[in-house]
Design a protein around this motif. Structure first.
Motif, PDB file in Angstrom:
ATOM      1  N   ALA B 242       4.605   8.603  -1.434  1.00 31.09           N
ATOM      2  CA  ALA B 242       5.296   8.326  -0.093  1.00 31.09           C
ATOM      3  C   ALA B 242       4.195   8.635   0.792  1.00 31.09           C
ATOM      4  CB  ALA B 242       6.322   9.365   0.067  1.00 31.09           C
ATOM      5  N   GLY B 243       3.856   7.976   1.954  1.00 25.41           N
ATOM      6  CA  GLY B 243       2.732   8.427   2.713  1.00 25.41           C
ATOM      7  C   GLY B 243       2.767   7.329   3.960  1.00 25.41           C
ATOM      8  N   LYS B 244       1.607   7.694   4.927  1.00 24.18           N
ATOM      9  CA  LYS B 244       1.759   6.805   5.993  1.00 24.18           C
ATOM     10  C   LYS B 244       0.260   5.852   5.820  1.00 24.18           C
ATOM     11  CE  LYS B 244       0.654   7.349  10.877  1.00 24.18           C
ATOM     12  NZ  LYS B 244       1.184   8.037  11.940  1.00 24.18           N
ATOM     13  N   ILE B 245       0.488   4.581   6.009  1.00 22.35           N
ATOM     14  CA  ILE B 245      -0.686   3.695   6.210  1.00 22.35           C
ATOM     15  C   ILE B 245      -1.402   4.117   7.395  1.00 22.35           C
ATOM     16  CG2 ILE B 245      -1.524   1.258   6.081  1.00 22.35           C
ATOM     17  CD1 ILE B 245       0.922   0.577   4.741  1.00 22.35           C
ATOM     18  N   ILE B 246      -2.515   4.832   7.220  1.00 23.87           N
ATOM     19  CA  ILE B 246      -3.098   5.256   8.729  1.00 23.87           C
ATOM     20  C   ILE B 246      -4.187   4.044   9.021  1.00 23.87           C
ATOM     21  CG2 ILE B 246      -2.927   7.592   8.156  1.00 23.87           C
ATOM     22  CD1 ILE B 246      -5.873   7.760   7.420  1.00 23.87           C
ATOM     23  N   SER B 247      -4.634   3.267   8.203  1.00 22.12           N
ATOM     24  CA  SER B 247      -5.297   2.015   8.819  1.00 22.12           C
ATOM     25  C   SER B 247      -5.285   1.095   7.608  1.00 22.12           C
ATOM     26  CB  SER B 247      -6.783   2.373   9.077  1.00 22.12           C
ATOM     27  OG  SER B 247      -7.517   3.103   7.730  1.00 22.12           O
ATOM     28  N   GLY B 248      -5.291  -0.254   7.908  1.00 22.43           N
ATOM     29  CA  GLY B 248      -5.543  -1.247   6.995  1.00 22.43           C
ATOM     30  C   GLY B 248      -3.964  -1.904   6.601  1.00 22.43           C
ATOM     31  N   THR B 249      -4.123  -2.743   5.632  1.00 20.84           N
ATOM     32  CA  THR B 249      -2.700  -3.276   5.002  1.00 20.84           C
ATOM     33  C   THR B 249      -2.705  -3.196   3.646  1.00 20.84           C
ATOM     34  OG1 THR B 249      -3.739  -5.507   4.908  1.00 20.84           O
ATOM     35  CG2 THR B 249      -3.007  -5.118   7.202  1.00 20.84           C
ATOM     36  N   TYR B 250      -1.411  -3.167   3.081  1.00 16.93           N
ATOM     37  CA  TYR B 250      -1.195  -3.090   1.649  1.00 16.93           C
ATOM     38  C   TYR B 250      -0.039  -4.077   1.304  1.00 16.93           C
ATOM     39  CZ  TYR B 250      -3.911   1.282   1.552  1.00 16.93           C
ATOM     40  OH  TYR B 250      -4.738   2.085   1.612  1.00 16.93           O
ATOM     41  N   SER B 251      -0.157  -4.872   0.370  1.00 17.28           N
ATOM     42  CA  SER B 251       0.586  -5.913  -0.238  1.00 17.28           C
ATOM     43  C   SER B 251       0.803  -5.767  -1.938  1.00 17.28           C
ATOM     44  CB  SER B 251       0.225  -7.242   0.136  1.00 17.28           C
ATOM     45  OG  SER B 251      -0.351  -7.469   1.299  1.00 17.28           O
ATOM     46  N   THR B 266      -2.622  -1.409  -9.914  1.00 16.17           N
ATOM     47  CA  THR B 266      -2.322  -2.544  -9.151  1.00 16.17           C
ATOM     48  C   THR B 266      -1.207  -2.129  -8.392  1.00 16.17           C
ATOM     49  OG1 THR B 266      -3.113  -4.206 -10.593  1.00 16.17           O
ATOM     50  CG2 THR B 266      -1.549  -4.959  -9.216  1.00 16.17           C
ATOM     51  N   ILE B 267      -0.765  -2.462  -7.234  1.00 15.50           N
ATOM     52  CA  ILE B 267       0.470  -2.381  -6.340  1.00 15.50           C
ATOM     53  C   ILE B 267       1.682  -2.878  -7.011  1.00 15.50           C
ATOM     54  CG2 ILE B 267       1.591  -2.162  -4.365  1.00 15.50           C
ATOM     55  CD1 ILE B 267      -0.897  -1.689  -2.921  1.00 15.50           C
ATOM     56  N   LYS B 268       2.777  -2.373  -7.684  1.00 13.46           N
ATOM     57  CA  LYS B 268       3.870  -2.950  -7.889  1.00 13.46           C
ATOM     58  C   LYS B 268       4.907  -3.330  -6.873  1.00 13.46           C
ATOM     59  CE  LYS B 268       7.117  -0.880 -10.726  1.00 13.46           C
ATOM     60  NZ  LYS B 268       7.581   0.124 -11.921  1.00 13.46           N
ATOM     61  N   SER B 269       5.026  -2.342  -6.022  1.00  5.07           N
ATOM     62  CA  SER B 269       5.757  -3.002  -4.724  1.00  5.07           C
ATOM     63  C   SER B 269       5.500  -1.977  -3.480  1.00  5.07           C
ATOM     64  CB  SER B 269       7.417  -2.479  -5.104  1.00  5.07           C
ATOM     65  OG  SER B 269       7.781  -1.214  -5.443  1.00  5.07           O
ATOM     66  N   VAL B 270       5.952  -2.319  -2.291  1.00  4.17           N
ATOM     67  CA  VAL B 270       5.671  -1.616  -1.307  1.00  4.17           C
ATOM     68  C   VAL B 270       7.041  -1.595  -0.411  1.00  4.17           C
ATOM     69  CG1 VAL B 270       4.526  -1.678   0.987  1.00  4.17           C
ATOM     70  CG2 VAL B 270       3.547  -2.673  -0.823  1.00  4.17           C
ATOM     71  N   GLU B 271       7.569  -0.423  -0.311  1.00  2.00           N
ATOM     72  CA  GLU B 271       8.879  -0.220  -0.021  1.00  2.00           C
ATOM     73  C   GLU B 271       9.025   0.628   1.439  1.00  2.00           C
ATOM     74  OE1 GLU B 271      10.819   1.912  -3.358  1.00  2.00           O
ATOM     75  OE2 GLU B 271       9.926   0.290  -4.679  1.00  2.00           O
ATOM     76  N   LYS B 275      13.947  -0.855   0.764  1.00  2.00           N
ATOM     77  CA  LYS B 275      13.669  -2.555   0.847  1.00  2.00           C
ATOM     78  C   LYS B 275      12.277  -2.695   0.392  1.00  2.00           C
ATOM     79  CE  LYS B 275      17.118  -3.696   4.286  1.00  2.00           C
ATOM     80  NZ  LYS B 275      17.262  -2.274   4.966  1.00  2.00           N
ATOM     81  N   GLU B 276      12.086  -3.801  -0.231  1.00  2.00           N
ATOM     82  CA  GLU B 276      10.710  -4.353  -0.392  1.00  2.00           C
ATOM     83  C   GLU B 276      10.019  -4.913   0.481  1.00  2.00           C
ATOM     84  OE1 GLU B 276       9.060  -5.835  -4.128  1.00  2.00           O
ATOM     85  OE2 GLU B 276      10.730  -4.709  -5.242  1.00  2.00           O
ATOM     86  N   LEU B 277       8.759  -4.785   0.706  1.00  2.00           N
ATOM     87  CA  LEU B 277       8.221  -5.442   1.882  1.00  2.00           C
ATOM     88  C   LEU B 277       7.094  -6.357   1.387  1.00  2.00           C
ATOM     89  CD1 LEU B 277       7.326  -2.666   4.330  1.00  2.00           C
ATOM     90  CD2 LEU B 277       9.392  -4.207   4.418  1.00  2.00           C
ATOM     91  N   GLU B 278       6.847  -7.537   1.834  1.00  2.00           N
ATOM     92  CA  GLU B 278       5.832  -8.317   1.473  1.00  2.00           C
ATOM     93  C   GLU B 278       4.465  -7.720   1.678  1.00  2.00           C
ATOM     94  OE1 GLU B 278       5.065 -11.553   0.462  1.00  2.00           O
ATOM     95  OE2 GLU B 278       7.034 -11.399  -0.208  1.00  2.00           O
ATOM     96  N   PHE B 281       1.492  -2.186   6.952  1.00  2.00           N
ATOM     97  CA  PHE B 281       0.329  -2.012   7.619  1.00  2.00           C
ATOM     98  C   PHE B 281       0.258  -0.940   8.770  1.00  2.00           C
ATOM     99  CE2 PHE B 281       2.831  -5.272   9.883  1.00  2.00           C
ATOM    100  CZ  PHE B 281       3.257  -4.729  11.006  1.00  2.00           C
ATOM    101  N   ALA B 282      -0.906  -0.478   9.092  1.00  2.00           N
ATOM    102  CA  ALA B 282      -1.097   0.673   9.974  1.00  2.00           C
ATOM    103  C   ALA B 282      -0.091   0.395  11.194  1.00  2.00           C
ATOM    104  CB  ALA B 282      -2.593   1.082  10.287  1.00  2.00           C
ATOM    105  N   PRO B 283       0.705   1.321  11.509  1.00  2.00           N
ATOM    106  CA  PRO B 283       0.868   2.810  11.178  1.00  2.00           C
ATOM    107  C   PRO B 283       2.230   3.034  10.613  1.00  2.00           C
ATOM    108  CG  PRO B 283       1.493   2.705  13.597  1.00  2.00           C
ATOM    109  CD  PRO B 283       1.234   1.343  13.076  1.00  2.00           C
ATOM    110  N   MET B 284       2.491   2.224   9.663  1.00  2.00           N
ATOM    111  CA  MET B 284       3.958   2.250   8.911  1.00  2.00           C
ATOM    112  C   MET B 284       4.024   3.369   8.031  1.00  2.00           C
ATOM    113  SD  MET B 284       4.544  -1.776   8.559  1.00  2.00           S
ATOM    114  CE  MET B 284       6.307  -1.714   7.769  1.00  2.00           C
ATOM    115  N   SER B 285       5.186   4.178   7.620  1.00  2.00           N
ATOM    116  CA  SER B 285       5.248   4.938   6.852  1.00  2.00           C
ATOM    117  C   SER B 285       5.912   4.252   5.342  1.00  2.00           C
ATOM    118  CB  SER B 285       6.124   6.191   7.179  1.00  2.00           C
ATOM    119  OG  SER B 285       5.390   7.137   7.991  1.00  2.00           O
ATOM    120  N   VAL B 286       5.394   4.255   4.360  1.00  2.00           N
ATOM    121  CA  VAL B 286       6.083   3.619   3.083  1.00  2.00           C
ATOM    122  C   VAL B 286       6.027   4.245   1.863  1.00  2.00           C
ATOM    123  CG1 VAL B 286       5.482   1.081   4.361  1.00  2.00           C
ATOM    124  CG2 VAL B 286       3.906   2.305   2.724  1.00  2.00           C
TER     125      VAL B 286
END
Ligand code: GTP
Ligand code: MG
Lengths: 302, 426
Positions: B242-251, B266-271, B275-278, B281-286
């Motif tokens: 659990a954390g916040k994307i402080i910059s950039g994008t993750y898929s 490798t990233i298995k899922s971004v949630e 809910k799973e997200l495609e 990106f910053a500044p989302m908490s995921v």
């Protein structure tokens, strides 16, 4: 428009989740102060977003004055049950007995102020080092000045002149023995933001937030629900009105507003039109002096 | 709808609190009971109008002294935007509170009293805004009513400020507006007293400033705040970071590296919220789940593999010193950078910035409260840092006193020393 664009509610949500996780990461024994009102119900939803499918890293703690709306208490118990999270209730009544405090009397008698004693007692009993609260900066002018991580001394006191600098989203939760922190994840939300979030998340609220007929007495021009706890004058005017509550706290100090708003959309429309602030419309404890809130916070209030 | 966070800054009594009161008042965002409360306080200005600065000066001490001591946050919105305002104190003694408010702002309004022109505090707050990487500055020449709405006075101050800005400020977007906060000229309504000014009024400008590109979406940084391990029957093997994307994008499917350990997966899922997200990106908490069982805990940073990054224990930074006790070379402190806390030593004070002459004072052996200085720092654990100018979210850190635990410094990374260079230096 940029595809990677975050709407304002999503930004506020992301910030609040981040704050909750910082509390979980930085403290040994945090707690979430749960009052049964819409702000703390919103906090619970944010905690679900922050920690599911895991359990909350803190219990829900309710400081019960014994003078709450039965609807709010029922909602509280059902919510804790449904979430499968731990609920701790501590009663102001017990503190009054134990510490031999005098029960407030007179026209404005309310146990609201005594909650501070019970809260401090609970902090000591469980060793809580951080309490998460649902206070918002838009509520009141002293709250507008408070940090997101607000350090309190051994007596729970807030010293507005000694607030730590708070940079970016980096929260300093380091404290000395005896001190504790109050953390406010929805500091930057307004009343309207909370309602818009409740709508978006389809959160079910206690029905006292929506219009219903209720017997009230008129005190200083405000409608107070009649109950066994409220002080009554023989000359008090008793009326039955269509009302709802804009905030839900202790029955002795939370006033109702006349309203026909029956669902979230009509409540939102009403708030947008309202010319009176949330606290101004519903709290009689703030009116007692110009700096009532600052004084209570200095004394250890939420 | 998006959010613009801004601060009002500038010298004492230049009218910051009054301006915010005016903005709220003229956009009808003040509730009747709040207005009644300030009316009943009985404070009025020369014109017999209520003192709008009381809307933000909420503390007893502030009302008694008629000054701002700590930042107040105020909120308002127009159909175009939600605004979060930080009203900063002008007094030098409370600079740290100004820094607090400025650190989260995308825009800084610097007020200048038309009678006094650019002052030391005007420069200090401008420099701090610029150091903190605030991309947009609005210089409001205030109290134009007291100089007869004179265009020449305005032009002279604009010239003076431009000269100062050219030599010292990094901010590229600087706008000038002549206003009267007290009377409302050019705040929400166009001034009839200054027909010579053809630019936008303040609110128009605030509604238009672009904010979307204030987040860095290029450099993926995900500091882990908390590890979710439900240990339930249903989620027996679940392990979420659990954390916040402080910059950039993750898929999903992104190849990642965990720093400082260097493990890969490798990233298995971004949630988010179950809910799973495609893509996030910053500044989302995921929450991120990975394909492999790697050992990750709070303080680690998940980055993308192609970035070829390095962690370091030594770097140079600009620091705003916010403690009454001076900072000296050799000082040991705690350093918090996102979710990591480590011990640190200030190895050298390289120079101190003189906000008046704007010179660097080279032989500074100690740094006083509210000074800005450049230092060399060494930490006990390695950190993944970016230069502040490239990535505001990963280039800032705070310094904490080891005994009082109060926050004593705000730091912005300027250059990073890497292992290889260290070896070379030996
Ligand atoms: N004539 C005139 N007076 C103004 C104007 N703006 C502010 N003032 C007055 O200037 C004084 C200081 O205003 P404040 O808003 O408290 O100043 P401030 O910048 O917030 O001060 P600090 O926060 O203490 O640094 C008050 O008496 C205001 O009424 C203006 O446009 N014209
Ligand atoms: Mg002020």
């Amino acid at each position: 428009m940029n595809k990677r664009y975050l709407d304002y509610l999503d930004q506020l949500e992301a910030e609040a989740i981040h704050i909750m996780r910082e509390v979980a990461g930085q403290f040994q024994k945090p707690a979430l102060l749960f009052s049964g009102g819409k702000d703390s119900i919103t906090l619970v939803r944010l905690a679900e977003k922050a920690f599911r499918p895991g359990k909350f890293p803190f219990p829900l703690v309710h400081i019960d004055t014994g003078h709450n709306f039965p609807e709010a208490i029922q909602y509280r118990d059902e919510l804790a049950e449904r979430l499968g999270e731990k609920l701790i209730v501590r009663n102001v009544e017990d503190t009054i007995k134990k510490q031999n405090l005098s029960e407030p009397t007179g026209r404005y008698a309310s146990r609201n102020g005594l909650q501070t004693y019970t809260l401090l007692e609970s902090i000591e009993e469980f060793g809580f080092d951080c309490c998460i609260g649902g206070a918002r900066r838009d509520e009141e002018k002293a709250r507008a000045k408070e940090r997101i991580f607000s350090v309190r001394d051994e007596f729970g006191q807030w010293d507005p002149k000694r607030q730590r600098p708070e940079l970016w989203n980096t929260y300093n939760g380091r404290i000395s023995l005896g001190e504790n922190v109050r953390a406010f994840p929805i500091s930057n939300w307004t009343e309207l933001d909370v309602w818009n979030y409740i709508k978006r998340e389809e959160i079910v609220l206690p029905n006292i937030y929506f219009t219903h007929e209720r017997e009230c007495l008129i005190r200083d021009g405000k409608l107070m629900a009649t109950s066994d706890f409220i002080y009554r004058d023989p000359e008090d005017e008793i009326v039955t009105r269509k009302i709802r509550f804009r905030t839900v706290g202790d029955m002795t100090c939370t006033a109702a507003v006349e309203s026909v708003a029956y669902d979230i959309d009509t409540v939102i429309a009403e708030i947008i039109e309202s010319k009176i602030s949330e606290r101004g419309a519903t709290r009689i404890d703030d009116k007692l002096s110009e700096t009532a809130m600052e004084d209570r916070k200095k004394g250890g209030y939420f | 709808m998006d959010i613009l966070r801004f601060i009002t800054a500038g010298s004492v009594d230049d009218g910051k609190s009054t301006l915010i009161g005016r903005l709220l008042y003229d956009t009808n965002q003040i509730y009747i009971d709040q207005l009644e409360a300030i009316e009943s306080s009985g404070r009025v200005n020369e014109d017999g109008q209520v003192d709008l600065s009381l809307l933000t000066d909420g503390l007893k001490a502030e009302r008694e002294q008629g000054i701002t001591i700590d930042v107040a946050y105020k909120y308002f919105s127009t159909p175009k935007r939600k605004f979060i305002i930080a009203d900063a104190p002008g007094h030098i003694q409370y600079t740290r509170n100004m820094v607090t408010g400025a650190s989260n702002s995308n825009l800084s309004i610097i007020l200048v009293d038309a009678r006094n022109g650019v002052q030391e505090q005007t420069r200090r707050h401008s420099i701090i805004s610029s150091l903190l990487g605030i991309p947009h500055l609005v210089i409001c020449i205030n109290k134009m009513d007291l100089v007869g709405f004179d265009e020449n006075v305005y032009n002279q101050i604009v010239e003076d400020y431009k000269q100062f800005a050219a030599s010292k400020l990094a901010a590229k977007d600087i706008t000038f507006i002549p206003i009267s906060a007290l009377r409302g000229d050019n705040v929400v309504d166009r001034s009839e007293n200054m027909p010579w000014y053809e630019g936008p009024n303040l609110l128009e400008h605030l509604e238009k400033v672009p904010v979307s590109n204030d987040f860095n979406l290029d450099d993926a940084r995900f500091p882990v705040q908390y590890v979710i391990r439900p240990h339930t029957h249903e989620h027996h093997d679940y392990r979420g970071y659990a954390g916040k994307i402080i910059s950039g994008t993750y898929s999903k499917g992104d190849k990642i590296t965990v720093l400082p350990s260097g493990q890969t997966s490798t990233i298995k899922s971004v949630e988010l919220g179950g809910k799973e997200l495609e893509e996030a990106f910053a500044p989302m908490s995921v929450v991120l789940q990975l394909e492999d069982d790697v050992d990750i805990s709070r303080g680690d940073v998940i980055v993308k593999q192609e970035e070829n990054l390095d962690v370091s224990k030594e770097f140079e930074a600009l620091v705003c010193w916010m403690n009454n006790k001076p900072l000296r070379a050799g000082a040991k402190l705690l350093l918090r950078h996102n979710s990591t806390e480590t011990r640190a030593v200030v190895r050298q004070i390289q120079y101190k910035v003189d906000v008046n002459s704007l010179d660097n004072i080279m032989d500074a052996d100690q740094v006083q409260l509210n000074d800005i200085c450049r230092v060399q720092i060494k930490t006990a654990t390695p950190l993944l840092l970016d230069k502040y100018e490239n990535n505001r979210a990963n280039g800032g850190f705070i310094l904490i006193d080891e005994t009082s635990f109060t926050t004593v410094g705000a730091g912005m990374v300027e250059s990073i020393t890497h292992e290889s260079e260290l070896n070379y230096m030996i």
